[in-house]
Structures are given as structure tokens and as C-alpha cells.
Design an enzyme around this catalytic site. Structure first.
Site, PDB file in Angstrom:
ATOM      1  N   TYR A 460       0.812  -1.682  -0.631  1.00  0.00           N
ATOM      2  CA  TYR A 460      -0.172   0.180   0.093  1.00  0.00           C
ATOM      3  C   TYR A 460       0.701   1.133   0.017  1.00  0.00           C
ATOM      4  O   TYR A 460       0.883   2.467  -0.144  1.00  0.00           O
ATOM      5  CB  TYR A 460      -0.511   0.041   1.218  1.00  0.00           C
ATOM      6  CG  TYR A 460      -1.756  -1.305   1.492  1.00  0.00           C
ATOM      7  CD1 TYR A 460      -1.927  -2.196   0.602  1.00  0.00           C
ATOM      8  CD2 TYR A 460      -2.424  -1.142   2.441  1.00  0.00           C
ATOM      9  CE1 TYR A 460      -2.815  -2.854   0.755  1.00  0.00           C
ATOM     10  CE2 TYR A 460      -3.413  -2.467   2.601  1.00  0.00           C
ATOM     11  CZ  TYR A 460      -3.881  -2.781   1.690  1.00  0.00           C
ATOM     12  OH  TYR A 460      -5.067  -4.174   1.743  1.00  0.00           O
ATOM     13  N   HIS A 520       0.442 -11.701   1.837  1.00  0.00           N
ATOM     14  CA  HIS A 520      -0.383 -11.308   1.459  1.00  0.00           C
ATOM     15  C   HIS A 520      -1.407 -11.850   0.006  1.00  0.00           C
ATOM     16  O   HIS A 520      -1.772 -11.532  -0.150  1.00  0.00           O
ATOM     17  CB  HIS A 520       0.409  -9.801   0.937  1.00  0.00           C
ATOM     18  CG  HIS A 520      -0.601  -8.760   0.721  1.00  0.00           C
ATOM     19  ND1 HIS A 520      -0.718  -7.314   0.063  1.00  0.00           N
ATOM     20  CD2 HIS A 520      -2.200  -8.645   0.590  1.00  0.00           C
ATOM     21  CE1 HIS A 520      -1.461  -6.421   0.315  1.00  0.00           C
ATOM     22  NE2 HIS A 520      -2.484  -7.542  -0.482  1.00  0.00           N
TER      23      HIS A 520
END
Length: 699
Positions: A460, A520
Site C-alpha cells: 500500500y 499478502h
């Protein structure tokens, strides 16, 4: 706010009161006046479909009507000051049948009537709120500009709330450019800020102005205003500059206003204003709490016991209670807190109802919305309730399996115990696609709203600014659960990559440990996944990370991971040396329930996090969700989040809008029926994001 009809009678029990809101402050008062069970009469509109029997065709038109409803819920947007009241129709109308659900939108300059039925009627708190709403004394509204180079937040701090009026942004040339370029950039910036300030705030009457910034930006802006007033012979601007107070702020972001309002310069000028008094009272409470002399207590049970004993009376006793408690949909809860206020006043103590929209109220919300300063020490107020409080705060892993814990026992700070032994709050705040430059401010707003769980990721590119909100909020580090994920696309999954990214995450965030790190995605193949997991296990053993888990794994990936854990145990010295899966994170909502993955996790006590719990808004208007929204007086978002919690998930909700950030915490004062939870669920498999869980092991 004005009375639309008669004067306010001395005894208003059972009487209708017609009110005419005139400005956003009045809308806020209306929101605090209207409670579940009240009767509201006002103007609204409804879409009506008519059928022409001759042609068998239908046409739709919007008709205007006066309607009376029994309130089931309210929704207020503090930014737009829109107040929507929902409930059941109780007055006969050809367009709205008795008992049907309808809403009335309360607007400025349009009268509405409120009736508070017996036996509760107009209790003391509601009556005082009404008198405050009708007061002509609106002095003390403070204009504030919190700024830094290129950013300015223009606010109005009223007696009851803080309103962000507008935000100004401008590109300022760097100092490495020519000084004339930077000076010209600052002049343009100041021009924009001043123009926005004059549009947002009425300075025709003398009004205090607070200018706050790091460095000299605020002082330079004050001089700029004074110069404009002098050059243009503008007496209003000259007076604005004269009345302006310049104070230091750590940043130009809105969250810095909380600290600014407590500065000695501000308190000295505003000592007679309500919010300043409340700030001083909260400071006094925290000072006493540090002394630990038995005179400062917080939490419902402890305060209630102190009040019952008459310890919050004359001689320094003070009750601090947030107005949000009087907006509870549970009538018994509202009556309890009204009784506490009445008892304190009867005993001669001070009962101060704080606004949850002010900094003081936000500080109080961290203490359970209620606290008290006692006029004599008491040392045993929490002995009976300590075990019960712990039981309420820490709930079973899959909390929907135990209906007894649902409803009022769940709180925003309730947690689930992980396989690692640590605890994770049941509501998370996500920062996917949150701009890096805004992440600190937005996450600080979330923490101030009560969130204690943040979900970021290396990919992010905002984990550092997000974590910076923890010290900015003033909350203890141990109170916040911070998550990040590895790897990033440019650094493929593997042992060396994950080792480096864990260290990078600690460096970027400035944290001494990270509460949870997830892999992730499963891309990279079996050996890469095993190496990545081994790196996380070593990070836990080194004290860098407390809990570990995976995201977007399919059942086949999870089964493979179990095999890897056994292999690592054999390679590294026995049971426990292969790590424990504490958390799994997937896209989960009624249109994607992943029963195979969820069942796998439940059988192994793996906590399940749900991202995209609001389906990115793509399912707004779903008939079942809308029906429940009307029934409970909640937004569709709140219904979906509550559904997620009652399914046993830990939803990760994301927003950059302050009102939505707060609104999404309103999940703990109602409960969906078991049948409703089941009814919303579908058998669809409709991801709205990516779905790596479907990828084969070799990919």
C-alpha cells in the site's frame, strides 16, 4: 433554533414542541434531541406509482406530504448537516399506509414537531438539551486555521462541536528553487486560504481567530491578513488580524487542533467558553487519575457505584458523561444515564454533559464515555466488576457460536484471542488506497473515533504514515493492534525478501514490534511460500512480530502451509518451532462467504478477517439489507458490518471521509436476529477484488 409556535411551557411533559432549525448548529441539536420512540411530525416526499386502468400503463411521481412517524433511528452527517429520521408511520395518509416505514429529512428553515411520549417524556437531559438549542447565546464560536506550507484546514469550533468548513491545498516550490518562486507560491497559498476563510466564516461581527502551524507559517499568515487590511483599508480584515492568536502545532493536519485547543494561549483567551471549561475539567480528571488517590474513576459500573454512594456531590464532585450515551436506541440504557445525571445534581455535584464531537468528548470516549471526580476517595469501585469487564472485552474466537455474548456485550474494543496468545480487536480500519500524504491524519481520526486496529501493507506504500498516527493520537502503543503484509510485487515472495521487508516495516513505521504480519498472497510456488513463512516464524522468535498469518490463500494453500509447518518443526527442533497460523484474511461478504475456507479456519481456531465487507458499495440498495436498515434505523454499511461481526469475522472497513469513519463504528448498540444473519447470506461467489485463493499451488 426557534420555537415555531408557542413559548416553551414551564412543564413540557407530554406536550408537542415545534422547532425551526436555522443553521448547522441547530441541526446538531436536533440530532441530539430526537430519540428512538419519539414521535416526529414533519414534511417529506414519497415516490408514488400510479396505474392508468384504461391504458394499463404506470407512471411515477414524487408527492409532498406531512407525516408523523414513531422514530426507530436517526442518521446525521456532521459535514453536510443532513439529518434523516426513520420510523413507522402513525398518521393515516393515502400515500403512506399506517405501520409502513418512512423517513423524514429534517432541514434548516423547515419546521418539525417532536413529541416525547409518556412515561419517559421530556426527561431532565432532553429538557436541558432543548433549552440549549433554544438559547440565543452563540458567542464563543471560534474560527481556527490549522496550517503548514501548502495545507490549511479551516474550522469552526462552536460551543458543542468542531466543524471542518473547508480544506485548502496548494503546491509550494521547494526551498531549493529560487526564493522568489517560493515567496510567490506562499503568497498565492495565503490568498487562497484567506479567500476560503472569508467564504467559510462570517467576520462581520468580531470573532476570535486561532492560527496554528509548525514554524512561522501561522504568524506569516497573520501578517498577510494585517497587510491586506491595511493596503485595502479593510477594517474587518484589520480587526481579524488584531484578534488572531498564533500558537504552535506539530502539523497542519486537522488532528493537531485537539492539542492546540489545550494550549495556554487559547485557554487564557477562551476560559469562559464551554469547550475550554470542558478541556480543563478533563485535564483535571487525568491529573487525578495519575495520582491514583481514589478520587478519579471511569467506566459505567464504577461511576454508577460512586454516584449511588453520594460520592459525586458538593466539595468538588463532578460527573463527566458524553452526549452519545443519550442517543442509545436502548431505552433502559438512556434512562439509566439520565438517572445518574439527576442523582448527581440532586446531591449537589456538577454534571457536565460533553459533546462527543469535541476533543474533550473524544478523550472521554476512550474511557467508556463516562467518568467522575469524587469529592472523597473510594478505593474498591472496580473490585466487583473487574472480572466481568475482562469477560466482556475478550470474546470467544468465533463469537457467533455463542449467542449469549452478542448484542450489548460486544464493544468496539472487544477482542478475539489468537493462537499466538495475543488479542486482536474485532473491528479493523483499513488503509488500502489511502493517499500516503493523508494517511496519518485519516488514521488519527480513526483512532480518535475509537478504532484500535489498523490494517496496512507494504504494497500500500503507506504503512509508515499510517503508523505515525499512533503517537499523534496520544494513545499508548500497546492499545493499538497494527497489521502489515508482505511482500510487494517488485520483490517476489521468499525467505530473503520477507526477512528484509520485516526489517523495512519496523524502520518505516518506527514501531518496536508489529502486532501482525500476513503473507499478502500465495504467488511464488511452494518453496517461496515455505521460505516466506520461515522468515515470519523467525521474526516472531526475534520479538519483531507478535502474530503471523496469511491472506488470499485457498484451502489447498492452507493445507500446504500445515505441511510446511510440520517440516519446519522437524528441521528446527520440534513442536512449536514451525510457527502458528493466527489470522487469515480474505474478501468476505454476503455475496462471497467462502464456506470451505472459513470452516478450515474454525477447525483450527484461526481468526478470520474480512476485507471489502461493504462490497465497495456495489450492493447498495439490496432489498434485504435496505429492509434491515429501515428496521434498525441504521445505514446499509452498518448492517453489513454488523452481519460480518455476527458471522464471526473481523471486518476491515475503509474510508477517508470523517463522518463515515465515525458512522462505521456504530455497530454495537443493536443486534441482528439469527434468522436475519442467515437471510442476508447468499450462495453466490461474486468477488469484487482479486481472488488469488483460486490459483494452483505451482503458480
Amino acid at each position: 433554533m426557534k420555537l415555531a409556535k408557542r413559548k416553551l411551557p414551564a412543564d413540557i411533559e407530554g406536550q408537542p414542541v415545534s422547532l425551526l432549525p436555522e443553521d448547522p448548529e441547530d441541526m446538531w441539536h436536533a440530532y441530539n434531541l430526537i430519540s428512538t420512540g419519539d414521535i416526529i411530525h414533519g414534511h417529506t416526499s414519497r415516490k408514488v406509482v400510479r396505474k392508468n386502468d384504461a391504458t394499463d400503463q404506470t407512471s411515477a411521481e414524487r408527492v409532498h406530504l406531512d407525516l408523523a412517524i414513531r422514530v426507530r433511528g436517526t442518521s446525521f452527517d456532521p459535514i453536510t448537516s443532513i439529518l434523516r429520521v426513520t420510523g413507522a408511520v402513525i398518521s393515516e395518509n393515502e400515500h403512506a399506509p399506517l405501520g409502513s416505514q418512512h423517513s423524514i429529512e429534517v432541514e434548516p428553515h423547515r419546521a418539525f414537531t417532536i413529541i416525547k411520549p409518556e412515561p419517559e417524556g421530556w426527561d431532565s437531559v432532553a429538557t436541558e438539551t432543548l433549552r440549549e438549542a433554544l438559547s440565543d447565546d452563540k458567542d464563543g464560536a471560534l474560527a481556527a486555521v490549522v496550517m503548514q506550507e501548502g495545507i490549511a484546514n479551516i474550522c469552526l469550533v462552536t460551543q458543542f462541536r468542531t466543524v471542518l468548513k473547508t480544506r485548502v491545498e496548494s503546491v509550494i516550490p521547494k526551498k531549493r528553487d529560487t526564493s522568489s518562486d517560493q515567496e510567490a507560491g506562499m503568497r498565492r497559498f495565503f490568498e487562497k486560504v484567506l479567500a476560503s476563510l472569508q467564504r467559510a466564516v462570517d467576520f462581520s461581527q468580531s470573532r476570535p481567530l486561532l492560527l496554528a502551524s509548525p514554524g512561522f507559517v501561522a504568524n506569516d499568515f497573520k501578517n498577510f491578513i494585517a497587510g491586506k487590511g491595511r493596503d485595502n483599508s479593510d477594517k474587518v480584515l484589520a480587526n481579524v488580524a488584531k484578534l488572531a492568536t498564533v500558537v504552535h502545532a506539530n502539523t497542519g493536519h486537522i488532528h493537531s487542533l485537539n492539542e492546540v485547543l489545550k494550549s495556554p494561549e487559547v485557554l487564557a483567551k477562551m476560559k469562559d467558553v464551554r469547550f475550554a471549561k470542558e478541556a480543563l475539567l478533563m485535564d483535571s480528571f487525568f491529573d487525578m487519575l495519575k495520582l491514583d488517590d481514589g478520587r478519579a474513576w471511569y467506566g459505567s459500573k464504577a461511576v454508577e457505584k460512586a454516584v449511588d454512594e453520594g460520592a459525586v456531590g458538593p466539595g468538588g464532585g463532578a460527573l463527566l458523561i458524553n452526549n452519545s450515551l443519550f442517543r442509545s436506541q436502548n431505552l433502559a440504557v438512556r434512562k439509566k444515564y439520565v438517572a445518574i445525571v439527576d442523582k448527581v445534581k440532586a446531591d449537589g455535584g456538577e454534571a457536565r454533559i460533553l459533546s462527543s464531537d469535541h476533543e474533550s468528548g473524544q478523550r472521554l470516549s476512550m474511557l467508556g464515555d463516562i467518568a467522575a471526580i469524587l469529592n472523597y476517595p473510594m478505593h474498591d469501585l472496580d473490585e466487583d466488576s473487574e472480572e466481568e469487564e475482562e469477560e466482556q472485552a475478550v470474546i470467544p474466537r468465533h463469537h457467533e457460536d455463542d449467542p449469549a455474548i452478542m448484542g450489548s456485550r460486544l464493544r468496539i474494543d472487544s477482542t478475539v484471542k489468537l493462537n499466538s496468545g495475543y488479542h486482536m480487536p474485532i473491528l479493523g480500519f483499513g488503509v488500502y488506497q489511502t493517499p500516503r500524504e493523508n494517511a496519518t491524519e485519516i488514521c488519527t481520526l480513526a483512532l480518535n473515533a475509537g478504532y484500535r486496529h489498523m490494517d496496512s501493507a507494504t504494497a500500500y506504500r503507506n504503512q509508515g504514515p499510517s503508523a505515525a498516527s499512533i503517537p499523534a493520537s496520544g494513545l499508548p502503543r500497546e492499545d493499538i493492534f497494527f497489521t502489515t503484509k508482505v511482500p510487494v510485487k517488485k520483490k517476489p515472495l521468499g525467505y530473503d525478501t520477507v526477512c528484509a521487508l520485516v526489517d523495512d516495516a519496523l524502520k518505516e513505521t518506527g514501531l518496536t514490534y508489529i502486532d501482525l504480519i500476513l503473507i499478502h498472497w500465495p504467488y511464488g510456488g511452494p518453496e517461496a511460500r515455505k521460505g516466506a513463512w520461515k522468515a515470519l516464524v523467525e521474526a516472531v522468535e526475534a520479538g519483531k512480530v507478535r502474530s503471523i498469518g496469511v491472506s488470499n490463500y485457498g484451502v489447498h494453500h492452507l493445507a500446504e502451509l500445515e505441511g510446511h509447518i510440520k517440516e519446519l518443526e522437524a528441521e528446527r527442533g520440534g513442536p512449536g518451532r514451525g510457527g502458528a497460523i493466527s489470522v487469515g484474511q480474505w474478501e468476505l461478504h454476503p455475496w462471497l462467504t467462502r464456506p470451505d475456507i472459513v470452516q478450515w479456519c474454525r477447525e483450527r481456531n484461526v481468526a478470520v478477517q474480512a476485507y471489502c465487507p461493504l462490497v465497495r458499495g456495489e450492493r447498495w440498495g439490496d432489498a434485504k439489507v435496505v429492509a434491515m436498515s429501515r428496521k434498525y434505523g441504521k445505514t446499509e454499511a452498518q448492517i453489513l458490518l454488523r452481519w460480518s461481526i455476527q458471522r464471526g469475522y473481523v471486518p476491515l472497513v475503509k474510508s477517508v471521509t470523517p463522518s463515515r469513519i465515525v458512522e462505521n463504528t456504530g455497530l454495537f448498540d443493536f443486534e441482528l436476529a439469527d434468522a436475519e444473519v442467515e437471510d442476508i447470506k447468499t450462495d453466490e461467489y461474486k468477488p469484487i477484488a482479486w481472488d488469488p485463493a483460486m490459483e494452483p499451488l505451482e503458480k
